[in-house]
Motif scaffolding. Structure first.
Motif, PDB file in Angstrom:
ATOM      1  N   VAL A   5       1.323 -20.562  -1.925  1.00 54.58           N
ATOM      2  CA  VAL A   5       0.263 -21.462  -1.454  1.00 54.58           C
ATOM      3  C   VAL A   5      -1.083 -21.122  -2.084  1.00 54.58           C
ATOM      4  O   VAL A   5      -1.945 -21.988  -2.216  1.00 54.58           O
ATOM      5  CB  VAL A   5       0.135 -21.505   0.093  1.00 54.58           C
ATOM      6  CG1 VAL A   5       1.441 -21.936   0.736  1.00 54.58           C
ATOM      7  CG2 VAL A   5      -0.345 -20.186   0.668  1.00 54.58           C
ATOM      8  N   SER A   6      -1.261 -19.871  -2.509  1.00 57.76           N
ATOM      9  CA  SER A   6      -2.527 -19.507  -3.144  1.00 57.76           C
ATOM     10  C   SER A   6      -2.502 -19.727  -4.652  1.00 57.76           C
ATOM     11  O   SER A   6      -3.482 -19.441  -5.332  1.00 57.76           O
ATOM     12  CB  SER A   6      -2.855 -18.046  -2.845  1.00 57.76           C
ATOM     13  OG  SER A   6      -1.920 -17.198  -3.484  1.00 57.76           O
ATOM     14  N   ARG A  45      -8.170  -5.741   6.738  1.00 58.78           N
ATOM     15  CA  ARG A  45      -6.954  -6.085   6.000  1.00 58.78           C
ATOM     16  C   ARG A  45      -5.934  -6.561   7.009  1.00 58.78           C
ATOM     17  O   ARG A  45      -6.069  -6.313   8.212  1.00 58.78           O
ATOM     18  CB  ARG A  45      -6.419  -4.914   5.180  1.00 58.78           C
ATOM     19  CG  ARG A  45      -5.974  -3.712   5.984  1.00 58.78           C
ATOM     20  CD  ARG A  45      -5.480  -2.598   5.067  1.00 58.78           C
ATOM     21  NE  ARG A  45      -5.086  -1.433   5.823  1.00 58.78           N
ATOM     22  CZ  ARG A  45      -3.838  -0.913   5.830  1.00 58.78           C
ATOM     23  NH1 ARG A  45      -2.884  -1.463   5.108  1.00 58.78           N
ATOM     24  NH2 ARG A  45      -3.562   0.153   6.549  1.00 58.78           N
ATOM     25  N   GLN A  67      -0.641 -18.230  -6.933  1.00 55.66           N
ATOM     26  CA  GLN A  67      -0.329 -17.079  -7.778  1.00 55.66           C
ATOM     27  C   GLN A  67       1.113 -17.073  -8.261  1.00 55.66           C
ATOM     28  O   GLN A  67       1.449 -16.343  -9.190  1.00 55.66           O
ATOM     29  CB  GLN A  67      -0.627 -15.778  -7.027  1.00 55.66           C
ATOM     30  CG  GLN A  67      -2.104 -15.618  -6.695  1.00 55.66           C
ATOM     31  CD  GLN A  67      -2.425 -14.221  -6.198  1.00 55.66           C
ATOM     32  OE1 GLN A  67      -1.556 -13.377  -6.067  1.00 55.66           O
ATOM     33  NE2 GLN A  67      -3.700 -13.975  -5.925  1.00 55.66           N
ATOM     34  N   ALA A 110       2.700 -16.726   0.634  1.00 52.61           N
ATOM     35  CA  ALA A 110       1.263 -16.594   0.392  1.00 52.61           C
ATOM     36  C   ALA A 110       0.973 -16.719  -1.102  1.00 52.61           C
ATOM     37  O   ALA A 110      -0.010 -17.363  -1.504  1.00 52.61           O
ATOM     38  CB  ALA A 110       0.758 -15.257   0.932  1.00 52.61           C
ATOM     39  N   ALA A 111       1.829 -16.125  -1.935  1.00 50.38           N
ATOM     40  CA  ALA A 111       1.625 -16.196  -3.383  1.00 50.38           C
ATOM     41  C   ALA A 111       1.774 -17.638  -3.869  1.00 50.38           C
ATOM     42  O   ALA A 111       1.077 -18.073  -4.783  1.00 50.38           O
ATOM     43  CB  ALA A 111       2.616 -15.284  -4.100  1.00 50.38           C
ATOM     44  N   TYR A 159      -6.076 -11.779   2.013  1.00 53.15           N
ATOM     45  CA  TYR A 159      -6.184 -10.338   1.742  1.00 53.15           C
ATOM     46  C   TYR A 159      -5.394 -10.057   0.468  1.00 53.15           C
ATOM     47  O   TYR A 159      -4.201 -10.337   0.388  1.00 53.15           O
ATOM     48  CB  TYR A 159      -5.618  -9.527   2.901  1.00 53.15           C
ATOM     49  CG  TYR A 159      -5.529  -8.050   2.583  1.00 53.15           C
ATOM     50  CD1 TYR A 159      -6.676  -7.314   2.291  1.00 53.15           C
ATOM     51  CD2 TYR A 159      -4.296  -7.405   2.540  1.00 53.15           C
ATOM     52  CE1 TYR A 159      -6.591  -5.971   1.971  1.00 53.15           C
ATOM     53  CE2 TYR A 159      -4.218  -6.053   2.231  1.00 53.15           C
ATOM     54  CZ  TYR A 159      -5.361  -5.346   1.944  1.00 53.15           C
ATOM     55  OH  TYR A 159      -5.286  -4.020   1.623  1.00 53.15           O
ATOM     56  N   GLU A 160      -6.080  -9.527  -0.518  1.00 55.06           N
ATOM     57  CA  GLU A 160      -5.429  -9.278  -1.800  1.00 55.06           C
ATOM     58  C   GLU A 160      -5.437  -7.788  -2.073  1.00 55.06           C
ATOM     59  O   GLU A 160      -6.441  -7.110  -1.882  1.00 55.06           O
ATOM     60  CB  GLU A 160      -6.187 -10.036  -2.908  1.00 55.06           C
ATOM     61  CG  GLU A 160      -5.285 -10.411  -4.043  1.00 55.06           C
ATOM     62  CD  GLU A 160      -5.796 -11.604  -4.856  1.00 55.06           C
ATOM     63  OE1 GLU A 160      -6.836 -12.188  -4.496  1.00 55.06           O
ATOM     64  OE2 GLU A 160      -5.140 -11.931  -5.853  1.00 55.06           O
ATOM     65  N   HIS A 165       7.760  -8.916   5.809  1.00 59.15           N
ATOM     66  CA  HIS A 165       6.424  -8.997   5.215  1.00 59.15           C
ATOM     67  C   HIS A 165       6.521  -9.449   3.756  1.00 59.15           C
ATOM     68  O   HIS A 165       5.807 -10.366   3.325  1.00 59.15           O
ATOM     69  CB  HIS A 165       5.752  -7.632   5.342  1.00 59.15           C
ATOM     70  CG  HIS A 165       4.394  -7.547   4.723  1.00 59.15           C
ATOM     71  ND1 HIS A 165       3.454  -8.557   4.827  1.00 59.15           N
ATOM     72  CD2 HIS A 165       3.806  -6.576   3.983  1.00 59.15           C
ATOM     73  CE1 HIS A 165       2.348  -8.194   4.184  1.00 59.15           C
ATOM     74  NE2 HIS A 165       2.545  -7.009   3.661  1.00 59.15           N
ATOM     75  N   ILE A 208      -0.702 -10.902  -2.476  1.00 59.56           N
ATOM     76  CA  ILE A 208      -1.682 -11.554  -1.611  1.00 59.56           C
ATOM     77  C   ILE A 208      -1.036 -11.899  -0.282  1.00 59.56           C
ATOM     78  O   ILE A 208       0.180 -12.099  -0.192  1.00 59.56           O
ATOM     79  CB  ILE A 208      -2.242 -12.821  -2.312  1.00 59.56           C
ATOM     80  CG1 ILE A 208      -3.472 -13.364  -1.574  1.00 59.56           C
ATOM     81  CG2 ILE A 208      -1.156 -13.890  -2.442  1.00 59.56           C
ATOM     82  CD1 ILE A 208      -4.225 -14.407  -2.375  1.00 59.56           C
ATOM     83  N   ASP A 209      -1.845 -11.929   0.772  1.00 55.11           N
ATOM     84  CA  ASP A 209      -1.400 -12.409   2.072  1.00 55.11           C
ATOM     85  C   ASP A 209      -2.466 -13.388   2.567  1.00 55.11           C
ATOM     86  O   ASP A 209      -3.635 -13.274   2.188  1.00 55.11           O
ATOM     87  CB  ASP A 209      -1.206 -11.254   3.050  1.00 55.11           C
ATOM     88  CG  ASP A 209      -0.219 -11.588   4.164  1.00 55.11           C
ATOM     89  OD1 ASP A 209      -0.056 -12.785   4.475  1.00 55.11           O
ATOM     90  OD2 ASP A 209       0.371 -10.658   4.722  1.00 55.11           O
ATOM     91  N   VAL A 210      -2.047 -14.356   3.369  1.00 58.81           N
ATOM     92  CA  VAL A 210      -2.993 -15.363   3.846  1.00 58.81           C
ATOM     93  C   VAL A 210      -2.769 -15.642   5.337  1.00 58.81           C
ATOM     94  O   VAL A 210      -1.677 -15.450   5.866  1.00 58.81           O
ATOM     95  CB  VAL A 210      -2.856 -16.703   3.077  1.00 58.81           C
ATOM     96  CG1 VAL A 210      -3.271 -16.547   1.617  1.00 58.81           C
ATOM     97  CG2 VAL A 210      -1.444 -17.269   3.164  1.00 58.81           C
ATOM     98  N   ARG A 256       0.781  -1.232   0.000  1.00 53.00           N
ATOM     99  CA  ARG A 256       0.000   0.000   0.000  1.00 53.00           C
ATOM    100  C   ARG A 256       0.815   1.286   0.000  1.00 53.00           C
ATOM    101  O   ARG A 256       0.546   2.205  -0.760  1.00 53.00           O
ATOM    102  CB  ARG A 256      -0.889  -0.072   1.245  1.00 53.00           C
ATOM    103  CG  ARG A 256      -1.568   1.178   1.667  1.00 53.00           C
ATOM    104  CD  ARG A 256      -2.491   0.848   2.821  1.00 53.00           C
ATOM    105  NE  ARG A 256      -3.533  -0.059   2.385  1.00 53.00           N
ATOM    106  CZ  ARG A 256      -4.839   0.223   2.498  1.00 53.00           C
ATOM    107  NH1 ARG A 256      -5.216   1.357   3.017  1.00 53.00           N
ATOM    108  NH2 ARG A 256      -5.741  -0.648   2.110  1.00 53.00           N
ATOM    109  N   PHE A 259       7.108 -13.159   3.540  1.00 55.51           N
ATOM    110  CA  PHE A 259       5.946 -14.018   3.783  1.00 55.51           C
ATOM    111  C   PHE A 259       4.996 -13.994   2.601  1.00 55.51           C
ATOM    112  O   PHE A 259       4.356 -15.005   2.271  1.00 55.51           O
ATOM    113  CB  PHE A 259       5.190 -13.637   5.063  1.00 55.51           C
ATOM    114  CG  PHE A 259       4.080 -14.614   5.335  1.00 55.51           C
ATOM    115  CD1 PHE A 259       4.333 -15.812   5.970  1.00 55.51           C
ATOM    116  CD2 PHE A 259       2.792 -14.378   4.872  1.00 55.51           C
ATOM    117  CE1 PHE A 259       3.336 -16.748   6.153  1.00 55.51           C
ATOM    118  CE2 PHE A 259       1.774 -15.310   5.043  1.00 55.51           C
ATOM    119  CZ  PHE A 259       2.051 -16.503   5.694  1.00 55.51           C
ATOM    120  N   ARG A 260       4.897 -12.851   1.953  1.00 57.35           N
ATOM    121  CA  ARG A 260       3.989 -12.790   0.806  1.00 57.35           C
ATOM    122  C   ARG A 260       4.442 -13.696  -0.339  1.00 57.35           C
ATOM    123  O   ARG A 260       3.624 -14.121  -1.151  1.00 57.35           O
ATOM    124  CB  ARG A 260       3.836 -11.356   0.338  1.00 57.35           C
ATOM    125  CG  ARG A 260       3.091 -10.539   1.390  1.00 57.35           C
ATOM    126  CD  ARG A 260       2.353  -9.406   0.785  1.00 57.35           C
ATOM    127  NE  ARG A 260       3.275  -8.461   0.176  1.00 57.35           N
ATOM    128  CZ  ARG A 260       2.899  -7.266  -0.254  1.00 57.35           C
ATOM    129  NH1 ARG A 260       1.636  -6.895  -0.120  1.00 57.35           N
ATOM    130  NH2 ARG A 260       3.764  -6.451  -0.789  1.00 57.35           N
TER     131      ARG A 260
END
Lengths: 295, 295
Positions: free
Chosen positions: A217-218, B156, A220, A214-215, B111-112, A207, B117-119, A199, A210-211
């Motif tokens: 496991v999701s 978020r 992406q 997240a990318a 949260y995208e 952070h 993305i974050d999970v 943001r 970790f993303r």
């Protein structure tokens, strides 16, 4: 000038018989400082350079790197910034290498400021040999160094544990576990683009890392892209951090093998900074020559 | 409301027989998702909760955590932010746990945003049970979560790999290798103070971490203080990054065991932010109760 130059790191030992700008002979082994027992250094050195010195007993020998650390052969301390060839030569130890051989073991360099201390050991030689009198020099690696040169001396510098962090994440972490080989090099660019992409644009490496998970496991981010993605994220974070610290004028000299240098040049280009790429070996030997000449 | 609540993570399985705000019975085992083979989940669950369900066959069962991951028992996907009890209940899977037992497996939350993305998976339950309708909640841990709650929903959030990074550095890195035990807890404060303590105040974690090594090898930081120092550095970096992302009003609710919560409260106080400390277990059970009530 004719001399024997030695780059003795944690994992590798390399020796060069140098004449002027030419390498007459060379040798390398896995007898790094981290793999040798006390008392084993002389024999390891002799296996590479013994014949050269037997043939030319008066040849100067100069040794740089972890050989001068507390875990090394001859602990040589640190020269303080600003450190040029003269300051480093003044902090060098003249030592007996055995069988009548003399050698010069170079100190590391320390930079101390209000916020703490930083150290290098071995990289100072490449910096001096980069022939950058005034400017910013980057030495990518396990512990990347960024140094501001002024008047041919190391004025200040900062270390980033980029390479070691990548190895930690790939070999031991939950973040890197899903990565597959062969790797998709396009992930590097994605990782670069993800640095501080949240943001407010303020990077937070913990952070951003970790993303990456997240990318993955999701779904992406493809597992084959994850290794290069982490490399891009770390390289981008290092470059952004270094440019905040040093605010360079227009260019940075990157001393690295071509493939790695190209990745750094790419990361720098995202900030509008031009990279001049230099080969590490001439920089190493040029730096050793400068220190010998400053004695 | 009387129900069986299950927190099934990567390393631990915990089950609670709950009546209203009271825990009537509890059980725990090392049968985490990461340690179970396919087909072993039913027996692991039965060992903890079987007797409760045999005595009260109609008892609702709700399961949160990695049990709903792709590596878990019943993959349950993710609810999208903003996610409250209703959205999470809507994304839950009603499953047959065997022997006629029914259960509700909760989804994670995703949260995208533009930057990626974050999970989370499991933490959403604690967030709902924190009873913070509007505010910032911090869940320290292996993968620390910071969530902005709005109207009782997770609006978020951001994850920081702080705990995992500390373990990586302590167990596998050159940076953490010199650390000795018993640790000197005063190192935590030194590490907090070292975050971005360089020339321009802009933190670069890769640089700050290497300086921990430089401080150790140069004798400025005692090996016994190094472990807590790294913890302070990482916690401070996480807190600074989260406060940049969330710009909180005046306080943060920290859901953690007292010792860890106190460290976060201390790190927040350096930024002038007050921490309200909450116990994780009531938050977990309160969150499970809310989701069940929203069905």
């Amino acid at each position: 000038m004719r001399f024997v130059g030695v780059d003795w790191g944690t994992t590798r030992l390399r020796a060069f018989l140098v004449d002027g700008a030419e390498v007459v002979a060379r040798g390398a082994s896995d007898d790094g400082i981290g793999r040798l027992q006390p008392g084993g250094h002389g024999a390891a050195f002799g296996r590479l350079a013994g014949a050269w010195l037997a043939a030319e007993p008066g040849l100067p020998v100069v040794l740089a790197g972890m050989v001068g650390s507390r875990e090394g052969w001859f602990p040589a301390g640190y020269a303080a910034c600003p450190a040029g060839a003269r300051e480093i030569a003044a902090g060098a130890l003249a030592v007996d290498l055995g069988a009548g051989r003399q050698g010069l073991v170079l100190p590391g360099v320390a930079y101390e400021e209000r916020g703490g201390i930083d150290v290098m050991r071995g990289e100072e030689t490449l910096l001096l040999g980069s022939d950058i009198a005034d400017g910013l020099v980057c030495l990518p690696g396990t512990h990347s160094k960024w140094a501001e040169m002024r008047g041919g001396r190391i004025h200040r510098f900062a270390t980033f544990m980029t390479g070691e962090m990548h190895a930690l994440l790939r070999e031991h972490s939950m973040i890197g576990r899903p990565a597959t080989e062969p790797a998709d090099p396009a992930g590097f660019e994605q990782g670069l683009a993800a640095v501080g992409a949240g943001r407010d644009g303020a990077a937070s490496l913990l952070h951003d890392l970790f993303r990456a998970r997240a990318a993955t496991v999701s779904g992406q981010l493809a597992p084959a892209a994850l290794g290069p993605y982490l490399s891009g994220l770390l390289t981008g974070d290092e470059v952004a951090g270094a440019l905040r610290l040093f605010r360079p004028p227009q260019g940075v000299s990157v001393v690295a093998e071509p493939a790695r240098a190209a990745l750094y040049a790419h990361a720098l280009a995202r900030h509008g900074v031009r990279a001049e790429i230099m080969d590490p070996e001439p920089a190493l030997l040029g730096g050793l020559r400068r220190v010998l000449a400053a004695r």
